[in-house]
Scaffold this motif. Structure first.
Motif, mmCIF file in Angstrom:
data_model
loop_
_atom_site.group_PDB
_atom_site.id
_atom_site.type_symbol
_atom_site.label_atom_id
_atom_site.label_comp_id
_atom_site.label_asym_id
_atom_site.label_seq_id
_atom_site.Cartn_x
_atom_site.Cartn_y
_atom_site.Cartn_z
ATOM 1 N N ASP B 278 0.799 -1.228 0.000
ATOM 2 C CA ASP B 278 0.000 0.000 0.000
ATOM 3 C C ASP B 278 0.832 1.279 0.000
ATOM 4 O OD1 ASP B 278 -2.108 -1.696 0.220
ATOM 5 O OD2 ASP B 278 -2.405 -1.394 2.379
ATOM 6 N N ARG B 279 2.164 1.124 0.048
ATOM 7 C CA ARG B 279 2.983 2.345 0.065
ATOM 8 C C ARG B 279 2.689 3.207 -1.165
ATOM 9 N NH1 ARG B 279 7.957 2.487 2.718
ATOM 10 N NH2 ARG B 279 8.152 4.547 1.780
ATOM 11 N N LEU B 280 2.715 4.510 -0.979
ATOM 12 C CA LEU B 280 2.556 5.429 -2.107
ATOM 13 C C LEU B 280 3.803 5.356 -2.977
ATOM 14 C CD1 LEU B 280 1.086 8.551 -0.290
ATOM 15 C CD2 LEU B 280 -0.050 7.253 -2.104
ATOM 16 N N LYS B 281 3.607 5.246 -4.296
ATOM 17 C CA LYS B 281 4.764 5.086 -5.164
ATOM 18 C C LYS B 281 4.934 6.220 -6.171
ATOM 19 C CE LYS B 281 4.559 0.104 -4.664
ATOM 20 N NZ LYS B 281 3.200 0.053 -4.082
ATOM 21 N N THR B 282 3.863 6.955 -6.415
ATOM 22 C CA THR B 282 3.973 8.101 -7.333
ATOM 23 C C THR B 282 3.163 9.259 -6.760
ATOM 24 O OG1 THR B 282 1.951 7.610 -8.549
ATOM 25 C CG2 THR B 282 3.969 6.556 -9.347
ATOM 26 N N PRO B 283 3.439 10.471 -7.226
ATOM 27 C CA PRO B 283 2.576 11.591 -6.838
ATOM 28 C C PRO B 283 1.164 11.358 -7.383
ATOM 29 C CG PRO B 283 4.649 12.386 -7.766
ATOM 30 C CD PRO B 283 4.597 10.917 -8.029
ATOM 31 N N LEU B 284 0.182 11.942 -6.709
ATOM 32 C CA LEU B 284 -1.207 11.850 -7.172
ATOM 33 C C LEU B 284 -1.778 13.267 -7.250
ATOM 34 C CD1 LEU B 284 -2.448 9.079 -4.673
ATOM 35 C CD2 LEU B 284 -1.624 8.709 -7.001
ATOM 36 N N ILE B 285 -2.563 13.526 -8.282
ATOM 37 C CA ILE B 285 -3.247 14.818 -8.387
ATOM 38 C C ILE B 285 -4.735 14.554 -8.564
ATOM 39 C CG2 ILE B 285 -3.532 16.919 -9.760
ATOM 40 C CD1 ILE B 285 -0.619 16.773 -10.517
ATOM 41 N N ARG B 286 -5.559 15.342 -7.861
ATOM 42 C CA ARG B 286 -7.005 15.152 -7.993
ATOM 43 C C ARG B 286 -7.480 15.726 -9.330
ATOM 44 N NH1 ARG B 286 -10.543 13.497 -4.443
ATOM 45 N NH2 ARG B 286 -9.065 13.776 -2.748
ATOM 46 N N ARG B 287 -8.078 14.851 -10.120
ATOM 47 C CA ARG B 287 -8.631 15.295 -11.404
ATOM 48 C C ARG B 287 -10.030 14.728 -11.525
ATOM 49 N NH1 ARG B 287 -3.107 14.050 -13.882
ATOM 50 N NH2 ARG B 287 -2.163 16.119 -14.027
ATOM 51 N N ASP B 288 -10.985 15.568 -11.853
ATOM 52 C CA ASP B 288 -12.399 15.176 -11.900
ATOM 53 C C ASP B 288 -12.790 14.467 -10.607
ATOM 54 O OD1 ASP B 288 -12.215 16.021 -14.571
ATOM 55 O OD2 ASP B 288 -11.569 13.999 -15.185
ATOM 56 N N GLY B 289 -12.353 15.025 -9.494
ATOM 57 C CA GLY B 289 -12.765 14.477 -8.204
ATOM 58 C C GLY B 289 -12.016 13.243 -7.754
ATOM 59 N N GLU B 290 -11.085 12.755 -8.598
ATOM 60 C CA GLU B 290 -10.386 11.540 -8.190
ATOM 61 C C GLU B 290 -8.885 11.733 -8.165
ATOM 62 O OE1 GLU B 290 -11.202 7.530 -9.959
ATOM 63 O OE2 GLU B 290 -13.119 8.542 -10.372
ATOM 64 N N LEU B 291 -8.204 11.070 -7.229
ATOM 65 C CA LEU B 291 -6.747 11.160 -7.180
ATOM 66 C C LEU B 291 -6.162 10.258 -8.255
ATOM 67 C CD1 LEU B 291 -6.137 11.204 -3.317
ATOM 68 C CD2 LEU B 291 -5.624 13.053 -4.927
ATOM 69 N N LYS B 292 -5.388 10.872 -9.189
ATOM 70 C CA LYS B 292 -4.813 10.085 -10.288
ATOM 71 C C LYS B 292 -3.297 10.230 -10.303
ATOM 72 C CE LYS B 292 -8.826 9.566 -12.990
ATOM 73 N NZ LYS B 292 -9.625 10.713 -13.467
ATOM 74 N N GLU B 293 -2.618 9.204 -10.759
ATOM 75 C CA GLU B 293 -1.157 9.223 -10.809
ATOM 76 C C GLU B 293 -0.644 10.383 -11.657
ATOM 77 O OE1 GLU B 293 0.691 5.539 -11.836
ATOM 78 O OE2 GLU B 293 -0.271 4.476 -10.170
ATOM 79 N N ALA B 294 0.463 10.957 -11.195
ATOM 80 C CA ALA B 294 1.041 12.078 -11.931
ATOM 81 C C ALA B 294 2.547 12.020 -11.797
ATOM 82 C CB ALA B 294 0.508 13.393 -11.374
ATOM 83 N N SER B 295 3.250 12.816 -12.603
ATOM 84 C CA SER B 295 4.711 12.848 -12.494
ATOM 85 C C SER B 295 5.087 13.885 -11.431
ATOM 86 C CB SER B 295 5.325 13.243 -13.835
ATOM 87 O OG SER B 295 5.051 14.616 -14.091
ATOM 88 N N TRP B 296 6.342 13.805 -10.980
ATOM 89 C CA TRP B 296 6.797 14.802 -10.011
ATOM 90 C C TRP B 296 6.699 16.200 -10.596
ATOM 91 C CZ3 TRP B 296 7.312 14.439 -4.999
ATOM 92 C CH2 TRP B 296 7.547 13.188 -4.420
ATOM 93 N N GLU B 297 7.075 16.327 -11.858
ATOM 94 C CA GLU B 297 7.066 17.639 -12.501
ATOM 95 C C GLU B 297 5.658 18.246 -12.487
ATOM 96 O OE1 GLU B 297 9.473 19.563 -13.228
ATOM 97 O OE2 GLU B 297 8.041 21.044 -14.017
ATOM 98 N N GLU B 298 4.678 17.421 -12.835
ATOM 99 C CA GLU B 298 3.287 17.911 -12.829
ATOM 100 C C GLU B 298 2.864 18.330 -11.419
ATOM 101 O OE1 GLU B 298 0.682 15.347 -15.943
ATOM 102 O OE2 GLU B 298 1.934 14.158 -14.609
ATOM 103 N N ALA B 299 3.234 17.491 -10.455
ATOM 104 C CA ALA B 299 2.823 17.774 -9.078
ATOM 105 C C ALA B 299 3.453 19.073 -8.585
ATOM 106 C CB ALA B 299 3.212 16.614 -8.166
ATOM 107 N N TYR B 300 4.760 19.217 -8.807
ATOM 108 C CA TYR B 300 5.431 20.444 -8.361
ATOM 109 C C TYR B 300 4.825 21.676 -9.028
ATOM 110 C CZ TYR B 300 9.266 17.682 -6.248
ATOM 111 O OH TYR B 300 10.020 16.832 -5.486
ATOM 112 N N SER B 301 4.591 21.599 -10.332
ATOM 113 C CA SER B 301 4.044 22.764 -11.045
ATOM 114 C C SER B 301 2.673 23.124 -10.487
ATOM 115 C CB SER B 301 3.904 22.477 -12.539
ATOM 116 O OG SER B 301 5.133 22.111 -13.064
ATOM 117 N N TYR B 302 1.867 22.095 -10.285
ATOM 118 C CA TYR B 302 0.509 22.307 -9.780
ATOM 119 C C TYR B 302 0.552 23.052 -8.441
ATOM 120 C CZ TYR B 302 -4.340 21.010 -8.566
ATOM 121 O OH TYR B 302 -5.664 21.018 -8.230
ATOM 122 N N ILE B 303 1.400 22.521 -7.533
ATOM 123 C CA ILE B 303 1.460 23.106 -6.187
ATOM 124 C C ILE B 303 2.031 24.523 -6.258
ATOM 125 C CG2 ILE B 303 2.450 22.876 -3.878
ATOM 126 C CD1 ILE B 303 2.668 19.829 -4.480
#
Ligand code: SF4
Ligand code: SF4
Ligand code: SF4
Ligand code: FES
Lengths: 526, 354
Positions: B278-303
């Motif tokens: 169950d360990r988290l292995k990738t960043p997740l971003i909420r899209r359309d109400g759901e947490l979906k896998e994302a790259s580090w680059e996407e996550a950093y930019s988003y934040i």
């Protein structure tokens, strides 16, 4: 802790109040038991519950929940009344004695007995045991701090220790046992709204100037909000973005209904953790981090000992060390952070944190060092306040007993008190993944005294409904004589019976710690 | 009390303090004397007699773990008489159990095996007579195979004297002697709190960590000295790594403070989470109400974008951060630096209050 763990074993007397040591700090629990069994230490246990240490105690005082100030005042009243206090020490090393003495005058054992339910004679006996010991150590934990009058509890412990000359000596001290592995370090490192590392005030111009120079940026002077205030502000829409690293307030906060609403109200919630926690599931962005076994660094234990954490295995998938994530995010936001290793960060800490100045990785390769450790020749500090207090003279506080914010009444006739059990830890995100620990303690249990069980018509293993003014839940009952009659004990490890839907968010005005140890509930067979 | 005195061991003139045992002085000076029942930090019981030595003018061999040194004493650790006595002890122990090293977790790290080898014993002079106990397999943490038990009592002493859990004791006598919880119950149904100290103490394969069975032999294991991630005691421990995984936790008394080789059940058996699927292995971003896998680059930019726009619209004090009592000092330091220097707010706290 003012003193060290190793000293407990050789104290002449130990007073354990508000600490279920054998379950929450088991290795220190063993130290206490060795002190009693092998070195003849006198043990005084003060706790409403019949905890493991009671079997080893010379005397056990069982006050009603929430009456610690009264009981401690009773002890001090006896010690002053019978002239057992350390007169020379009080005269030379402290101030404020007279005012305290006046405040204590009314806390005679008889009066305290009425408040706490503890026999007056037992209060006298315990007072003498503590006062007559050459060195006596006070151990306490969340049973002292998690009250609306937690700061008063802490000050009362300090008063008692100073009164008997037990601060600044080997084997003595006022020794809070920290619950989580690195609470000490998080505080030392300035993860607090009012201070930089080593408790340098953000409002202090000199301190701020020092950090502005080191970090090459201008810094805000206004102290920030505490965790509970942050949640309230989020609820009211004043906090819009929240970055949570390695915490799970969706189980650990008081009043979870409120927290959930607060978190949902944010424009941006970032949660960085090793698992998708209850809090993480509400986030907009979740960042996967490495766990302690996958990284290098240091933790500071409850006796201020800074010890190494070492990488043993690789982190799963793309997970990264928390320090790497923070650095990369900072850099992305236009503030370059470029550390080559955890050790490089410690090098910076050494230059800005006077108490950690001499604590380098090289020096703690084999054994940790206890702060204050002001330079690389310094051997570390085993116990604090040796010849004088940090502020000069030790200050006594005059304190009045105040009842808990919510006590049982007709509608909610039981006390509810909360804590941990041996086999689980905090919100159990880690311990519940362990086969062995789950085998020993698979589900949440509420402890109910056998006499209460009879009145409620329930047996061991039956489900009960526990209801407070804030919420209601069902949980399996364990009928056992650990809690006193009229008190239910629950742990906060299990999300299926998240006790913090029930607890009272009333805060200590200074420590801002919620009153987890006392609230009023009603209990029914489910 | 602490008087200096001199003595001779194996012809070497040595200094010692009164009150030290022959064994302690020998070890301090790099002279090897084998032991089995001796366990640092617990009472010296002199039960196994593998540590015997010859002392000039003494009538018989003495157990060096129990015998205090005295002024002018002359000790020999390696005479023929000593070797023969040790051999007898070891052959008796060997033959009174079932020491089949093939599937034993201790193979290569067993104090009895070491002695057999050191003393060069081809086979015991007595017939092997295993007591035929069933292997205790009723819990997931500690496995007991008393057929390998040499009754050294180390588990009993560590449980009673160091941990003070007071669970283990000897029962019966003579050839029926046995160690275990009261009333001969198994661990899981006893008062045992699974601190695992008895397993660390066992010199042979009688007690082993069950989850690590067949996961790595002693020479395949790398031990990494670290600090327990649970409570504030900060116990020192060794993560035992084999094939890139933590398979068990052991301790080392030489690490000293704060825990002197002791742990509790959490530090000992609470490490399964590291390998959890169950360990988290990738960043997740909420899209359309759901947490979906994302790259580090996407996550950093988003934040970074979101924080920047909140900061611009509502000021830095509309952002807050919660650091953690669970992560390292270095990470706490960096987190508060981030909030203060990058975001520009003092809204930073952690859950210590909770
Ligand atoms: S695991 Fe600990 S408590 Fe249990 S028998 Fe072994 S030493 Fe005693
Ligand atoms: S189980 Fe191990 S430690 Fe205990 S007596 Fe037997 S051999 Fe010794
Ligand atoms: S092993 Fe147990 S007592 Fe030691 S630090 Fe870990 S949780 Fe605390
Ligand atoms: S080690 Fe000395 S008698 Fe066993």
């Amino acid at each position: 802790m003012t003193n060290s763990i190793e000293e407990i074993e050789f104290s002449d007397a130990i007073l354990a109040i508000g600490t279920n040591t054998t379950e929450n700090h088991p290795v220190i629990g063993s130290c206490v038991k060795r002190a009693v069994r092998q070195n003849g230490a006198k043990l005084i246990v003060i706790d409403p519950r019949k905890i493991g240490l009671v079997d080893y105690a010379d005397i056990w005082l069982r006050p009603k929940p929430g009456t610690n100030v009264a009981i401690l005042s009773g002890l001090m009243n006896v010690i002053i009344e019978e002239g057992l206090y350390a007169k020379e020490y009080v005269a030379q090393r402290t101030e404020g004695f007279e005012a305290m003495k006046e405040a204590l005058a009314k806390y005679t054992p008889e009066h305290v007995s009425e408040i706490t339910g503890v026999a007056a004679e037992d209060i006298r006996t315990a007072a003498r045991l503590y006062a007559e010991a050459k060195s006596a150590s006070i151990l306490y934990a969340m049973g002292i701090t998690q009250h609306s009058h937690g700061t008063d509890n802490v000050k009362s412990c300090a008063n008692l220790a100073m009164l008997c000359g037990n601060v600044g000596i080997e084997g003595g001290g006022v020794n809070p046992l920290r619950g989580q592995n690195n609470v000490q370090g998080a505080c030392d490192m300035g993860a607090l709204p009012n201070v930089f590392p080593a408790y340098q005030q953000v409002a202090n111009d000199e301190a701020r100037a020092k950090f502005e120079k080191a970090w090459d940026v201008s810094l805000p002077a206004k102290p920030g909000l505490t965790i509970i205030e942050i949640m309230n502000a989020a609820h009211d829409g004043d906090i819009k973005g929240l970055y949570i690293m390695g915490e799970n307030p969706m189980i650990s906060d008081p009043d979870l209904t409120h927290v959930e609403a607060a978190l949902k109200n944010l424009d941006l919630l970032v949660v960085q953790d090793i698992f998708l926690t209850e809090t993480g599931s509400l986030a907009d962005v979740v960042l996967p981090s490495a766990c302690f076994a996958e990284k290098d660094g240091t933790f500071s234990n409850t006796e201020r000992r800074v010890q190494r954490v070492r990488k043993a295995v690789d982190a799963p998938g793309e997970a990264k060390d928390d320090w790497q994530i923070i650095s990369e995010l900072a850099t992305k936001m236009g503030y370059a952070m470029d550390y080559s290793s955890a050790e490089a960060i410690m090098d910076e800490i050494n230059t800005l944190t006077p108490s950690y100045a001499g604590i380098t990785y090289k020096r703690i390769e084999q054994n940790g060092l206890q702060w204050p450790c002001p330079n690389t020749e310094h051997p570390g500090t085993k116990y604090l306040h040796k010849d004088k207090f940090s502020r000069g003279l030790g200050l006594f506080s005059a304190i009045e007993y105040q009842p808990s914010k919510e006590v049982p009444d007709e509608e909610y006739p039981f006390f509810l008190t909360t804590g941990r059990v041996l086999y689980h830890f905090h919100t159990a995100t880690m311990t519940r993944k362990s086969e062995g620990l789950i085998e020993k303690y698979p589900e949440s249990l509420a402890e109910v005294n056998p006499n209460d069980a009879k009145k409620l018509g329930i047996k061991d293993g039956d489900f009960i409904t526990v209801t407070s003014r804030r919420g209601s839940l069902q949980v399996k009952a364990s009928v056992i004589d650990t809690p006193p009659e009229g008190t239910i004990f629950m742990n906060f490890h299990f999300r299926e019976a998240a006790v913090n839907f029930l607890t009272n968010p009333a805060l200590d005005p200074v420590g801002k710690i919620p009153e987890y140890k006392v609230c009023a509930v009603k209990v029914e067979a489910a | 009390m602490d008087q200096k005195l001199s003595l001779t061991i194996d012809g070497k003139k040595l200094e010692a303090s009164s009150g030290q045992t022959i064994l302690e002085v020998a070890r301090e000076n790099g002279i090897h004397i084998p032991t089995l029942c001796y366990y640092k930090g617990t009472t010296n019981v002199g039960a196994c007699r593998v540590c015997v030595v010859e002392v000039e003018n003494a009538r018989s061999l003495v157990a060096s773990c129990c015998m205090p040194v005295s002024q002018g004493m002359t000790v020999m650790t390696n005479t023929e008489k000593v070797i023969q006595a040790r051999k007898l002890v070891v052959e008796l122990l060997w033959s009174s159990g079932e020491h089949n090293c093939l599937q034993c977790e201790k193979n290569g790290n067993c104090e009895l095996q070491d002695l057999v080898y050191e003393l060069g014993i081809e086979k015991p002079r007595f017939d092997i007579d295993s007591p035929g106990y069933e292997i205790e397999d009723t819990n997931s943490m500690i496995q007991r195979d008393l057929n390998k038990c040499i009754l050294c009592g180390r588990c009993v002493r560590v449980c009673n004297e160091k941990q003070v859990h007071e669970v283990l004791d000897f029962s019966m006598r003579g050839s029926n002697a046995k160690v275990g919880p009261a009333f001969d119950t198994d661990y899981i149904h006893s008062e045992c709190v699974f601190c695992g100290a008895c397993v660390d103490a066992c010199p042979v394969g009688a007690l082993s960590f069950k989850q690590a069975r067949f996961k790595g032999r002693p020479w395949e294991i790398e031990k990494v000295h670290t600090t327990c991630p649970y409570c504030g005691v900060g116990c020192q421990m060794d993560l035992n790594v084999s094939d890139g995984k933590v398979i068990k936790v052991t301790t080392n008394m030489d690490y000293g403070k704060p825990n002197e080789g002791m742990l509790c059940s959490k530090g000992r058996f609470g490490m399964d989470f590291i390998n959890s699927p169950d360990r988290l292995k990738t960043p997740l971003i909420r899209r359309d109400g759901e947490l979906k896998e994302a790259s580090w680059e996407e996550a950093y930019s988003y934040i970074a974008e979101k924080f920047a726009s909140i900061k611009e619209k509502n000021g830095p004090d509309s952002i807050a951060g919660l650091s953690s009592a669970r992560v390292t000092n270095e990470e706490n330091y960096l987190f508060q630096k981030f909030m203060r220097a990058v975001i520009g707010t003092n809204n930073v706290d952690h859950c210590a209050r909770l």
